[in-house]
Each structure stands twice: as structure tokens, then as C-alpha cells.
Design a protein around this motif. Structure first.
Motif, short mmCIF file in Angstrom:
data_model
loop_
_atom_site.label_atom_id
_atom_site.label_comp_id
_atom_site.label_asym_id
_atom_site.label_seq_id
_atom_site.Cartn_x
_atom_site.Cartn_y
_atom_site.Cartn_z
N ILE A 589 14.70 -2.68 57.21
CA ILE A 589 14.80 -1.92 55.97
C ILE A 589 13.61 -0.99 55.89
O ILE A 589 12.48 -1.38 56.20
CB ILE A 589 14.82 -2.86 54.74
CG1 ILE A 589 15.81 -4.00 54.96
CG2 ILE A 589 15.15 -2.09 53.47
CD1 ILE A 589 15.63 -5.14 53.97
N ASP A 590 13.85 0.25 55.47
CA ASP A 590 12.78 1.23 55.37
C ASP A 590 12.07 1.13 54.02
O ASP A 590 12.66 0.74 53.01
CB ASP A 590 13.33 2.65 55.52
CG ASP A 590 13.90 2.90 56.90
OD1 ASP A 590 14.85 3.67 57.00
OD2 ASP A 590 13.39 2.30 57.86
N LEU A 591 10.81 1.51 54.02
CA LEU A 591 10.11 1.68 52.75
C LEU A 591 10.84 2.73 51.92
O LEU A 591 11.36 3.71 52.44
CB LEU A 591 8.67 2.12 52.99
CG LEU A 591 7.68 1.04 53.46
CD1 LEU A 591 6.36 1.68 53.84
CD2 LEU A 591 7.48 -0.02 52.39
N ASP A 592 10.90 2.52 50.61
CA ASP A 592 11.56 3.39 49.64
C ASP A 592 13.09 3.36 49.77
O ASP A 592 13.78 4.16 49.14
CB ASP A 592 11.06 4.83 49.77
CG ASP A 592 11.24 5.59 48.46
OD1 ASP A 592 11.29 4.96 47.39
OD2 ASP A 592 11.35 6.83 48.50
N GLN A 593 13.62 2.45 50.58
CA GLN A 593 15.08 2.30 50.66
C GLN A 593 15.56 1.45 49.50
O GLN A 593 14.96 0.43 49.17
CB GLN A 593 15.49 1.66 51.98
CG GLN A 593 17.01 1.46 52.12
CD GLN A 593 17.38 0.89 53.49
OE1 GLN A 593 16.61 0.98 54.44
NE2 GLN A 593 18.55 0.30 53.58
N LYS A 594 16.65 1.87 48.86
CA LYS A 594 17.18 1.13 47.72
C LYS A 594 17.93 -0.10 48.22
O LYS A 594 18.72 -0.04 49.17
CB LYS A 594 18.12 2.01 46.88
CG LYS A 594 18.63 1.31 45.61
CD LYS A 594 19.43 2.25 44.74
CE LYS A 594 18.55 3.23 44.03
NZ LYS A 594 17.65 2.59 43.04
#
Length: 720
Positions: A589-594
């Protein structure tokens, strides 16, 4: 068979300069003694008129009576035949039509012409001309010749794009629409612009020295061009007025500041509203109007003369585009609520323009609604028809898109991928040379013991990087952005900026790093990857150090006992709104991913009790009372300081969920632990639902009838 127009409301007989008028509102008899008609060898001085919803008839032997054969000219669907009046059953509709001549009504020196009238209670008139004469009829702006056989021909004084006003004068009232890469010309033909090119869209003879130019550029794909700006060129004055994206207007090289008041520059009247600009210029009884909103231009007259064009490109097909769904969307123009407009403006050119573009280019930046907006505006302008509430009915939001957003020559204005205000994106051709090498700008420029580097801000923003938080090894050395080019320069020519200098036998090597501002200045959390770009006098490929987040467990289950209630509680994370794609322990999961967090119970009767998520927070330790704490949900409501947090279904059933954008604690490495506190509430109306104010998102007590003395706690952790 001969052709004519229906919709007769009145008959006018003309003999020389005298005329006899008789108006019919229903079937009736007409005396034509002063102007008799010979029809198939029989002379008549009296005719009978009858009409229905779809047919009209002129009869010669009286009106219809059962059992009596009649001889009539029956007109229906734009054609006329010899027939019997018995076929008439309905009233005739009103409407406009096109002039047609009836050559079979002849002799006694007459040709008959049906003329549609505008802005009148009468929809048409019938005019009779003498044989072997030529007259100019101002009603149809035509010269009419009636030959010796009673056959009439008319030569119009109006041009192909003009309309007769009924007083002998012709008026131009037509529109050309340019939207996306499509030009819909003045007679509805559809043309595609295949290249990055300038085109003369109009060169009116009535306004000598004026040209209207359209300049096309690429956006997200290299092989699809979009209208980028419109230029009014006044050759006699040596002036160019450029209407551009972002609400920008330039007079030659000077930027103009416009407001709601009309302003005149070199006889061109410029006005601005919340959606775009209008430029007007008048000469020789003609008024030219050019409208541009940053995406669509709507102008008068014609002209397609090529100027200097760029190389044509071909990008790979976009596999995410469903052309069948696109075609269905574009055909909305032929359905409600646009049907009222279809009667006046043919929707097919706009449907074609819509499908050609959206079958090749992604439906972003408001493009889906752009073609509908253009069609609705043409309807209003030419058909005087307003399509009521079309935006709300089909889900097109009205917005002053990209107003006051200036983008450089290698950028265009478009929507952000993660929501928020529009931003400047890199044009595809400009970006391609950098993306292919995973760089953000030009190679390092060396000068003795220092170096400078230029980065494209649009490339940085593609990765979610804010240039204002970047600096060199020395935090005082920050990047400066050029207001015209939007290139960000890091320059250490006047200061060392923390550079590291090393030397070998043949050279001196200057090294420095572009990095993110000290994490302590961000606050408790951040949602963006740290930046670490090493560079020297020899180009060093920038490296964004991405921190991938992984869940330690794909889901967490707990068995809860609270008084008389015994139930199972599950916490699970998903990557989609519908909560179909669960996040597994192997998912990155990426940072700032909802992400969406579902809190689901089993074993509770939702007709009796409801589950309320009272609070959720994150810590840097397994304990809910860890030293670092960040709140997501407070008293059943989203943390007002974090706009990414959304809570859904809280207190409405035995399950609920919330969403937020992933983060890490600033200045730390390791795990992040998510904790949630849930309480039970006995159902009575909607008293279990937290009352969250829009301003401060506070809530009142949600425990009106039952105080849960043993709230449930559940936790989940992720690592990076």
C-alpha cells in the motif's frame, strides 16, 4: 408526385400589386374568382381547404361527403399527390419548413409557392405568381421565375449559412464549435484535428484583416490533440489577442487583467464570466463573437487553413477505455433531457465528436461533460432552447474549471488524481523524454565548485512532491520556481549549500542531495514519500525512496462479551469503496493511498441493538496508550483536522466502516498500530447515530437507552 411543405395556416393570392387574403383556422371555402386556377384541364374559381394533424388538402369539388368522390391535392410528410379528402383524419401541426413550389397548380397564369413564416401565429402562406414573369419575392429573399407552363423556380439571395428574415434581408445566424480535437463546422460536418497545429478557424470577408486562429496541443496522450488557445489576429493593427487556459488573456506579449465589466482593446470587446471569455468585434453590420472556456470555442463563419504543424504520434491503446460504454454515454445527447434541443440542432455531429475522442482518450478533466456542454450552449444560442437541469439529471457538475490557473507552455490544466483543486499537468510529449529515464528534469549544470539542477514542477507533482518542502544538504538552500516556465531550480553557485567535494587524480566531483524538509516540521504524521535525489556534475538519476506499507495481518477477529451480549467482531481493510478487494498481508500500500476499514459483527440482532464506532486512533506501539497517538475518529465523528477521514453507517446497524489515507509517523520507522473502541446502543429511532456538525464535527451522546459498560477494543498493525 411533387414535393412541398405542409403546415398551412393562411392562403394569400397575389395578382400584380393587389392581393386577396383569407385566413383559415378550420376547413373552409375560398373564392378565387380574381385569380382562377386550371387543374388537369379544368378551370376553377373556388377551392376548398381542409387540414389535419399530419395532412393538408386543397379540393376542387367541395369538402368531403360520404360516398362522393372528390378531387384534391393531398399533402403529407413533405409530399403531395392527387387524392381524395377522405384520408384526412387529424389536425395539422405547426412548425417551420422550407420553401417548396407546386408546379401542377398552373394556367390562368399562376404558379403557387408555400412560404413558412417565423415569429407569427401563421406558420405558412401560399403565394401565386403569374406565368411568364420574373419577380423578386422579399418574403423568401428570392427571385422567382414562373414560366409559361406554370413551373416556378426560385434563386435565393441568401448564402448557404444565412436565413431570410421575411423582409428581403438575409441574416447570418450560425455557429462553429471546436472542442477537444474536433471541429463541428457551420453546416454540421465533423472534422478531426490529428496533430499539434495552428488552424485558421475563421477569416470573415465582412471584417477585413481579422483572423481567428485555434492552436492545438497534446495533453495526457501524445496522439490526441486538444484546443489549447484561441487567437484573434488583427492584421491591420499588428495585434494578437490570445484567449488561453486558466483565465489568461494576452494582448501581444502583455497579460490583460479582466473583470466582470466589458473592456475594449483595438475595437475588440472582451468580457469575462465565471466560465470563460467572450470576444466581440463588429463591422459592416456584422458582429463576430468568439467564446472560449479553456476547453471549447464557439465562433461564427468558416475557414480551415493549415499553419505549421508538429509531428503526429501514435500511443498504445488505453485498455481501461470501454468504447461501448463511451458510445452509450455520448448517445445521451439524443435522449432526455436533450430531446427538446434535438428538434432544432442535430445532435449527431456532437455524438460523433464525443465518441471519437472518448474511445481513445480517458474521461478525465471534465471531458465527458464537455461535449454535452457544447451542445447545450449551441441549443441555447441558435435554437433559443434551454435544456433544463441537464447537469443534475446526468451527473455533470458545473464548475469554473481551471479559472485563474496559469500553466506554462509544456503544461495543461487538469484535475488531480486524488481529488482537490485542478493543477498543471505535464504535456505528454514534454514528459515522455523524462519518464522514459525516470528523471524529473534536465542534467546537472556544473560551474567549477558548484552545480545547479532544473526540475519540472509538473513531474514532481505527478509523484505527489511539493517543491516548497525540498532543500539541498543545507536546509537554507531551497528550490526556486520560475513563474512562467514552472521549472524549479536548485542552485548552489553563491553558497556551498552543504555540498560534498571530493577529488581524484583527474577531476573534482561536486555532490549534493535534494531532500524533504526535516520531518519534525511536518507535525505528527505525513502522507508523502520522502524524497532523496542525489546529483553531481555528472548526471545522477533521481531516486524517490518509496516506503511500501504492508499489513501484518489480513484481518483481525475478536470474540466480545458485553453484559448479555456475546458477539464476534472483525476488522478488515479494503482498497475499494465497495469493499470487494481485501488487503492481504502481501499487499503493498502506498503512502497517501485511501483505504477502507470495515468493522463487522456477528451474533447481534440489528432490530434490537446497534454498533457505534466511538473512536479510532493510531499509535507507534502495540499499546493503545502509546507515546505517539493520532486520532482518526473522535466521539463517533471524523477528526476535524484530517479531511481524508470519512465515517459511513455509524450507529445504523451492526456493522460500519470508515476510510482514511495511509500515513506514517514522522521521524520514525517501524510499525503503526490502529485501535478502535466500539460500543453497543439499544435501538430507538436514530438515537444511536452520532450527530456530527459540518463545522466542528462534534457529536452528542450516542448511548440514550443503554450504557455499554464493557466497550469492545480491536487493533490492527501495518509496517513500512
Amino acid at each position: 408526385m411533387f414535393y412541398c411543405v405542409l403546415y398551412l395556416a393562411a392562403l394569400i393570392l397575389v395578382s400584380g400589386t393587389a392581393a386577396t387574403n383569407q385566413t383559415f383556422t378550420s376547413s373552409g371555402e375560398m373564392n378565387i374568382t380574381s385569380c382562377p386556377i386550371t387543374y388537369y384541364g379544368q378551370k376553377y374559381d373556388k377551392i376548398y381547404v381542409a387540414f389535419s394533424a399530419d395532412r393538408f388538402a386543397v379540393c376542387f369539388n367541395g369538402l368531403y361527403k360520404p360516398g362522393i368522390k372528390n378531387d384534391c391535392i393531398v399533402m403529407s410528410g413533405g409530399t403531395a399527390d392527387r387524392g381524395d379528402l377522405a384520408v384526412l383524419t387529424k389536425e395539422i401541426p405547426t412548425g417551420s419548413g422550407v420553401h417548396k413550389l407546386l408546379p401542377n397548380l398552373k394556367n390562368a397564369g399562376k404558379c403557387v409557392n408555400i412560404i413558412p413564416l417565423k415569429d407569427s401565429q401563421q406558420s405558412e402562406v401560399r403565394v401565386v405568381y403569374k406565368t411568364n414573369t420574373t419577380v423578386r419575392d422579399p418574403n423568401i429573399c428570392s427571385t422567382v421565375t414562373c414560366d409559361v407552363s406554370g413551373v416556378a423556380t426560385a434563386v435565393s439571395d441568401c448564402g448557404p449559412m444565412e436565413h431570410c428574415q421575411g423582409n428581403g434581408s438575409c441574416i447570418l445566424n450560425t455557429m462553429c464549435t471546436v472542442t477537444g480535437s474536433t471541429v463541428i463546422d457551420f453546416i454540421g460536418r465533423v472534422h478531426s484535428v490529428p496533430d499539434r497545429c495552428g488552424y485558421t478557424l475563421m477569416r470573415p470577408l465582412s471584417i477585413p484583416g481579422l483572423q481567428v486562429l485555434g492552436v492545438f496541443q497534446e495533453r495526457r496522450r501524445k496522439d490526441v490533440s486538444f484546443l489549447d488557445r484561441v487567437i484573434l489576429q488583427l492584421d491591420s493593427a499588428g495585434v494578437q489577442i490570445s484567449l488561453e487556459q486558466g483565465g489568461r488573456v494576452q494582448l501581444n506579449d502583455k497579460e490583460l487583467t479582466l473583470n466582470n465589466t466589458d473592456q475594449v482593446f483595438h475595437d475588440v470587446e472582451l468580457s469575462r464570466d465565471e466560465m470563460g471569455f467572450t470576444a466581440k468585434i463588429s463591422a459592416s453590420n456584422h458582429t463576430l463573437s468568439v467564446y472560449f472556456d479553456g476547453n471549447t470555442a464557439q465562433i461564427h463563419m468558416r475557414g480551415t487553413h493549415k499553419l505549421n504543424c508538429g509531428i503526429q504520434y501514435s500511443d498504445a491503446d488505453d485498455s481501461t477505455i470501454n468504447c461501448n460504454a463511451t458510445t452509450e454515454w455520448c448517445n445521451i445527447l439524443k435522449q432526455t433531457p436533450f430531446t427538446a434541443c434535438n428538434k432544432h440542432i442535430n445532435p449527431e455531429p456532437f455524438v460523433t465528436a464525443c465518441t471519437r475522442t472518448l474511445c481513445k482518450y480517458p474521461a478525465v478533466d471534465g471531458l465527458k461533460c464537455q461535449f454535452l456542454e457544447a451542445y447545450a450552449r449551441v441549443c441555447s444560442y441558435l435554437g433559443n432552447v434551454t435544456v433544463e437541469s441537464w447537469r443534475s439529471k446526468i451527473g455533470c457538475c458545473k464548475a469554473a474549471y481551471c479559472q485563474d490557473r496559469f500553466c506554462s507552455a509544456h503544461e495543461f490544466c487538469g484535475e488531480r488524481s486524488k481529488g482537490g483543486k485542478p493543477r498543471c499537468h505535464c504535456r505528454a510529449i514534454f514528459a515522455s523524454k523524462y519518464r522514459s529515464t525516470s528523471t524529473f528534469g534536465e542534467p546537472t549544470v556544473c560551474s567549477q565548485k558548484s552545480a545547479s539542477i532544473n526540475l519540472a514542477n509538473c513531474l514532481l507533482e505527478d509523484k505527489g512532491i511539493d517543491y516548497s518542502v525540498l532543500h539541498l544538504n543545507d536546509p537554507a538552500c531551497k528550490g526556486e520556481m520560475d513563474n512562467l516556465t514552472h521549472m524549479v531550480t536548485f542552485d548552489s553557485n553563491s553558497h556551498n549549500c552543504g555540498a560534498v567535494l571530493t577529488a581524484n587524480k583527474s577531476q573534482i566531483i561536486y555532490k549534493n542531495t535534494i531532500m524533504t524538509r526535516n520531518s519534525s516540521l511536518f507535525g505528527l504524521i505525513n502522507r508523502h514519500d520522502p524524497v532523496h535525489i542525489d546529483f553531481s556534475c555528472y548526471y545522477s538519476q533521481p531516486d524517490i525512496k518509496s516506503l511500501a506499507i504492508k499489513l501484518k495481518d489480513s484481518s483481525v477477529n475478536r470474540q466480545i462479551t458485553s453484559g448479555e451480549w456475546n458477539y464476534n467482531l472483525t476488522m478488515k481493510l479494503y482498497t475499494d469503496f465497495d469493499r470487494k478487494v481485501a488487503i492481504q498481508s502481501s499487499t503493498e500500500i502506498d503512502l497517501d493511498q485511501k483505504v477502507w476499514v470495515e468493522l463487522k459483527t456477528g451474533g447481534l440482532d440489528d432490530s434490537i441493538v446497534r454498533v457505534v464506532t466511538d473512536s479510532c486512533w493510531a499509535t507507534n506501539q502495540p499499546s493503545p496508550s502509546g507515546s505517539l497517538r493520532y486520532d482518526l475518529i473522535i466521539k463517533g465523528c471524523p477528526n476535524p483536522a484530517d479531511e481524508t477521514v470519512k465515517v459511513e453507517g455509524n450507529g445504523l446497524g451492526t456493522s460500519n466502516y470508515f476510510s482514511f489515507n495511509m500515513f506514517q509517523f514522522s521521524g520514525t520507522t517501524g510499525d503503526v498500530y490502529l485501535h478502535c473502541r466500539l460500543v453497543l446502543c439499544v435501538r430507538q429511532g436514530d438515537t444511536c447515530v452520532p450527530r456530527c456538525s459540518q463545522a466542528v464535527r462534534r457529536s452528542r451522546s450516542v448511548m440514550s437507552k443503554y450504557e455499554d459498560e464493557e466497550p469492545a477494543f480491536i487493533s490492527m498493525a501495518w509496517t513500512y
